[in-house]
Design an enzyme around this catalytic site. Structure first.
Site, PDB file in Angstrom:
ATOM      1  N   ASP A 105     -30.042  42.435-106.374  1.00  0.00           N
ATOM      2  CA  ASP A 105     -28.729  42.383-107.024  1.00  0.00           C
ATOM      3  C   ASP A 105     -28.742  41.248-108.052  1.00  0.00           C
ATOM      4  OD1 ASP A 105     -26.023  42.013-107.745  1.00  0.00           O
ATOM      5  OD2 ASP A 105     -25.320  42.628-105.766  1.00  0.00           O
ATOM      6  N   HIS A 155     -26.840  45.807-107.590  1.00  0.00           N
ATOM      7  CA  HIS A 155     -25.389  45.710-107.381  1.00  0.00           C
ATOM      8  C   HIS A 155     -24.764  47.084-107.100  1.00  0.00           C
ATOM      9  CE1 HIS A 155     -21.844  43.243-107.309  1.00  0.00           C
ATOM     10  NE2 HIS A 155     -21.228  44.025-108.179  1.00  0.00           N
ATOM     11  N   SER A 203     -18.132  44.676-104.327  1.00  0.00           N
ATOM     12  CA  SER A 203     -17.930  43.587-105.268  1.00  0.00           C
ATOM     13  C   SER A 203     -16.562  42.942-105.031  1.00  0.00           C
ATOM     14  CB  SER A 203     -18.107  44.114-106.700  1.00  0.00           C
ATOM     15  OG  SER A 203     -18.360  43.089-107.611  1.00  0.00           O
TER      16      SER A 203
END
Length: 167
Positions: free
Chosen positions: A120, A148, A15
């Site tokens: 995701d 994710h 991320s």
């Protein structure tokens, strides 16, 4: 790295950590051996802004997603931090092309593995494709059932993929 006297390292970034790895690889190529990123984006779009707005209020999150973070940080800190993160990331939308680090991608010289979960809900697939197209020689690995947190849910597959890439 200098303090620890490391000459070259590989970075793994999830991320925002993936964004950090891309920036480090672009700005300090002589220090970075390889990078692995997942759930990262190089810019912010209108679609992203809507996604971020949807996660702003943690009281609307599922218990499964919320509980571990709430336990770790306490509800108030977790809630305020999430709101501030959403406010912060949305600021990139006001820059030309929503730029976070897209201008740096052509400068990444090290071998790069981009892992993306096709389910995701936070980072749409087009972000992984964009990074792959703009980081020369990068490899894109798609995980059809990945979300994710694919590195947690599919830990064995993810770890083997990363270990093989880093060898």
């Amino acid at each position: 790295m200098k303090t620890l006297k490391f000459k070259k390292i590989s970075l793994l970034g999830w991320s925002d950590g993936g964004i950090t790895a891309l920036i480090a690889a672009a700005k300090y190529p002589s220090y970075i051996h390889k990078i692995v990123i997942w759930g990262a984006n190089a810019y912010v779009t209108e679609e992203d802004e809507m996604i971020y707005q949807g996660i702003r209020d943690v009281s609307k999150w599922s218990e499964k997603a919320k509980k571990p973070l709430e336990t770790l940080y306490g509800y108030d800190y977790f809630s305020k931090t999430c709101e501030k993160w959403v406010d912060g990331i949305k600021q990139f939308k006001h820059l030309p092309d929503g730029n976070i680090c897209r201008h740096l991608l052509p400068l990444v010289q090290c071998p790069t593995l981009i892992v993306h979960g096709e389910k995701d809900p936070l980072v749409p697939r087009f972000h992984a494709d964009f990074i792959h197209q703009h980081v020369r020689g990068s490899r894109l690995h798609l995980m059809p059932e990945g979300k994710h947190n694919l590195h947690l849910r599919f830990a064995n597959e993810f770890n083997k993929l990363v270990e093989d890439f880093l060898q």
